[in-house]
Design a protein around this motif. Structure first.
Motif, PDB file in Angstrom:
ATOM      1  N   UNK A   4       0.836  -1.202   0.000  1.00 39.75           N
ATOM      2  CA  UNK A   4       0.000   0.000   0.000  1.00 39.75           C
ATOM      3  C   UNK A   4       0.871   1.252   0.000  1.00 39.75           C
ATOM      4  N   UNK A   5       2.052   1.166   0.609  1.00 36.58           N
ATOM      5  CA  UNK A   5       2.959   2.316   0.636  1.00 36.58           C
ATOM      6  C   UNK A   5       3.383   2.686  -0.786  1.00 36.58           C
ATOM      7  N   UNK A   6       3.718   1.686  -1.566  1.00 38.39           N
ATOM      8  CA  UNK A   6       4.130   1.898  -2.958  1.00 38.39           C
ATOM      9  C   UNK A   6       2.977   2.528  -3.759  1.00 38.39           C
ATOM     10  N   UNK A   7       1.757   2.036  -3.490  1.00 39.02           N
ATOM     11  CA  UNK A   7       0.589   2.540  -4.238  1.00 39.02           C
ATOM     12  C   UNK A   7       0.314   4.015  -3.949  1.00 39.02           C
ATOM     13  N   UNK A   8       0.692   4.484  -2.759  1.00 37.88           N
ATOM     14  CA  UNK A   8       0.432   5.898  -2.424  1.00 37.88           C
ATOM     15  C   UNK A   8       1.193   6.837  -3.362  1.00 37.88           C
ATOM     16  N   UNK A   9       2.279   6.335  -3.949  1.00 39.46           N
ATOM     17  CA  UNK A   9       3.102   7.187  -4.829  1.00 39.46           C
ATOM     18  C   UNK A   9       2.358   7.587  -6.098  1.00 39.46           C
ATOM     19  N   UNK A  10       1.270   6.853  -6.411  1.00 32.73           N
ATOM     20  CA  UNK A  10       0.498   7.194  -7.618  1.00 32.73           C
ATOM     21  C   UNK A  10      -0.323   8.467  -7.437  1.00 32.73           C
ATOM     22  N   UNK A  11      -0.580   8.843  -6.185  1.00 32.29           N
ATOM     23  CA  UNK A  11      -1.423  10.018  -5.923  1.00 32.29           C
ATOM     24  C   UNK A  11      -0.650  11.295  -6.235  1.00 32.29           C
ATOM     25  N   UNK A  12      -1.250  12.133  -7.102  1.00 27.61           N
ATOM     26  CA  UNK A  12      -0.600  13.393  -7.500  1.00 27.61           C
ATOM     27  C   UNK A  12      -1.117  14.573  -6.677  1.00 27.61           C
ATOM     28  N   UNK A  13      -1.974  14.307  -5.705  1.00 28.49           N
ATOM     29  CA  UNK A  13      -2.569  15.327  -4.817  1.00 28.49           C
ATOM     30  C   UNK A  13      -3.455  16.319  -5.562  1.00 28.49           C
ATOM     31  N   UNK A  14      -4.003  15.904  -6.704  1.00 31.22           N
ATOM     32  CA  UNK A  14      -4.785  16.846  -7.527  1.00 31.22           C
ATOM     33  C   UNK A  14      -6.082  17.276  -6.844  1.00 31.22           C
ATOM     34  N   UNK A  15      -6.665  16.408  -6.020  1.00 33.45           N
ATOM     35  CA  UNK A  15      -7.886  16.773  -5.294  1.00 33.45           C
ATOM     36  C   UNK A  15      -9.180  16.524  -6.053  1.00 33.45           C
ATOM     37  N   UNK A  16      -9.100  15.921  -7.236  1.00 35.91           N
ATOM     38  CA  UNK A  16     -10.333  15.657  -7.995  1.00 35.91           C
ATOM     39  C   UNK A  16     -11.291  14.740  -7.231  1.00 35.91           C
ATOM     40  N   UNK A  40      -1.518  10.175   4.811  1.00 33.52           N
ATOM     41  CA  UNK A  40      -1.220   9.633   6.149  1.00 33.52           C
ATOM     42  C   UNK A  40      -0.572   8.252   6.036  1.00 33.52           C
ATOM     43  N   UNK A  41      -1.054   7.440   5.093  1.00 32.08           N
ATOM     44  CA  UNK A  41      -0.427   6.119   4.887  1.00 32.08           C
ATOM     45  C   UNK A  41       1.009   6.321   4.399  1.00 32.08           C
ATOM     46  N   UNK A  42       1.182   7.279   3.479  1.00 32.89           N
ATOM     47  CA  UNK A  42       2.514   7.487   2.882  1.00 32.89           C
ATOM     48  C   UNK A  42       3.551   7.889   3.937  1.00 32.89           C
ATOM     49  N   UNK A  43       3.138   8.791   4.854  1.00 30.27           N
ATOM     50  CA  UNK A  43       4.119   9.257   5.845  1.00 30.27           C
ATOM     51  C   UNK A  43       4.103   8.407   7.125  1.00 30.27           C
ATOM     52  N   UNK A  44       3.201   7.429   7.182  1.00 34.75           N
ATOM     53  CA  UNK A  44       3.214   6.492   8.316  1.00 34.75           C
ATOM     54  C   UNK A  44       2.515   6.995   9.563  1.00 34.75           C
ATOM     55  N   UNK A  45       1.530   7.894   9.405  1.00 35.41           N
ATOM     56  CA  UNK A  45       0.758   8.375  10.568  1.00 35.41           C
ATOM     57  C   UNK A  45      -0.440   7.457  10.778  1.00 35.41           C
ATOM     58  N   UNK A  46      -0.763   7.166  12.032  1.00 35.01           N
ATOM     59  CA  UNK A  46      -1.974   6.390  12.321  1.00 35.01           C
ATOM     60  C   UNK A  46      -3.139   7.369  12.450  1.00 35.01           C
ATOM     61  N   UNK A  47      -3.752   7.696  11.317  1.00 39.34           N
ATOM     62  CA  UNK A  47      -4.744   8.778  11.285  1.00 39.34           C
ATOM     63  C   UNK A  47      -6.134   8.304  11.698  1.00 39.34           C
ATOM     64  N   UNK A  48      -6.871   9.183  12.381  1.00 38.96           N
ATOM     65  CA  UNK A  48      -8.279   8.923  12.709  1.00 38.96           C
ATOM     66  C   UNK A  48      -9.095   8.767  11.421  1.00 38.96           C
ATOM     67  N   UNK A  49      -8.576   9.390  10.356  1.00 42.72           N
ATOM     68  CA  UNK A  49      -9.261   9.330   9.056  1.00 42.72           C
ATOM     69  C   UNK A  49      -9.386   7.919   8.508  1.00 42.72           C
ATOM     70  N   UNK A  50      -8.511   7.010   8.938  1.00 40.13           N
ATOM     71  CA  UNK A  50      -8.616   5.623   8.450  1.00 40.13           C
ATOM     72  C   UNK A  50      -9.941   5.006   8.891  1.00 40.13           C
ATOM     73  N   UNK A  51     -10.353   5.328  10.128  1.00 40.55           N
ATOM     74  CA  UNK A  51     -11.582   4.721  10.656  1.00 40.55           C
ATOM     75  C   UNK A  51     -12.833   5.480  10.235  1.00 40.55           C
TER      76      UNK A  51
END
Ligand code: SF4
Ligand code: SF4
Length: 344
Positions: A4-16, A40-51
């Motif tokens: 999943x970490x590798x997959x986060x690299x596909x995100x360009x942060x465009x916000x669409x 949050x996954x990319x930087x390794x934070x355990x975010x409330x947003x996951x739940x």
């Protein structure tokens, strides 16, 4: 499977994806957005947003970079004792039926109160069963089988005109995968594929059909699955005419898998007049078991959905997924599965 970490690299942060995300729409907080969760996954934070994610995966439908959000979020989702108990009940509809009947009598815990706000005690039934071997499989889906048994009976009766139908009750595993329980979902997929023995499996829950179509991608398991409306259309089955006007809700996973085309086609083939609602694919607020465990956010999403449905000008809504049906009828609308309209 790619990490999943590798997959986060596909995100360009465009916000669409942001405006498709129900939890971002109601909070306007990046933590509760797809982009924020991926970061949050990319930087390794355990975010409330996951739940707080509803696992509707509508963000994937808007992403120009093809980010596979589900593969990113599933490994970081955490289950809980309550969710594990819920999964066990969904796996066994007879147990689910007994438990719901019992819960209706001890209606004094917040989660139970919440469930009984949406479920009417007198509609909880034993799942419909038969012991025949069939040419095709009717897989009603866990919630559908105990709360919407009349719909199951109508679907069974209608299909039985042309086919020998075997009923298999159980859960497809969508609840499990959305809770991060990959192994639990995989076991259910294996079990269902073994029981189906390569036959066509028709389900009454469009989101389950959508997930079953992904068994190969998730688990390497082949299953010949159909949403009910998809089966009616692809088999060219003659449908009765219904001279009435409805609006149509698009269940989120079915929308992603483009199954809603079949639902619309079935309605149109029946002569139903469709009054469009605003953004029919906007999340209904149910989100699997989200409506039980995140009542505040769920209600905020439901309020938006209620207004979008109201713009259709009609109160009759075609809803082909059971938890969506529970949510939408709680808003004061009348809900109908395509199967409910086949004997009119
Ligand atoms: S799955 Fe749904 S709730 Fe979760 S980030 Fe995507 S759009 Fe938002
Ligand atoms: S997930 Fe897709 S749509 Fe959302 S910000 Fe990343 S690249 Fe853009």
């Amino acid at each position: 499977m790619i990490s999943s970490l590798k997959l986060t690299e596909m995100c360009t942060h465009c916000g669409f994806c942001l405006e498709t995300c129900p939890t971002y729409v109601v909070t306007r907080n990046e933590v509760h957005s797809p982009r924020g969760r991926i970061e949050a996954v990319r930087v390794g934070i355990n975010s409330i947003g996951f739940e707080t994610c509803m696992y509707c995966r509508l963000c994937e439908t808007a992403c120009p970079a093809g980010v596979r959000y589900a593969q990113i979020i599933t490994p970081v989702r955490k289950s809980s004792t309550k969710k594990t108990l819920m999964e066990k009940m969904l796996e066994n509809p007879k147990l689910l039926s007994k438990s719901l009947k019992l819960l209706g009598k001890v209606n004094s815990y917040p989660d139970v109160e919440r469930v009984m706000k949406f479920v009417k005690p007198n509609e909880i039934s034993e799942p419909l069963e038969n012991n025949e071997e069939g040419d095709i499989i009717l897989f009603p889906g866990c919630i559908e089988s105990v709360i919407f048994r009349k719909t199951v009976e109508k679907a069974y009766k209608f299909l039985s005109r042309n086919y020998k139908v075997k009923i298999i009750n159980g859960c497809c595993g969508l609840a499990h995968i959305s809770n991060g329980n990959y192994e639990g979902a995989r076991k259910l997929a294996i079990k269902l594929a073994e029981k189906a023995k390569g036959k066509k499996v028709i389900t009454l829950q469009s989101n389950c059909a959508a997930f079953m179509k992904e068994y190969k991608e998730w688990f390497g398991i082949e299953i010949n699955s159909y949403d009910f409306a998809e089966f009616l259309i692809k088999e060219g089955i003659e449908l009765p005419k219904v001279n009435d006007t409805f609006t149509i809700h698009y269940p989120c996973h079915a929308y992603r898998q483009k199954l809603v085309t079949h639902i619309r086609n079935a309605a149109e083939k029946m002569g139903i007049k469709i009054s469009e609602m605003e953004d029919p694919h906007f999340e209904c607020g149910a989100g699997g078991d989200y409506w039980i465990f995140h009542p505040k956010l769920s209600d905020m999403v439901m309020n938006i959905k209620r207004d979008k449905i109201a713009k259709s000008g009609v109160r009759k809504v075609i809803v082909t997924n059971s938890v969506c049906a529970l949510a939408i009828r709680s808003m004061g609308y009348n809900v109908y599965h395509i199967a409910d309209l086949l004997d009119t």
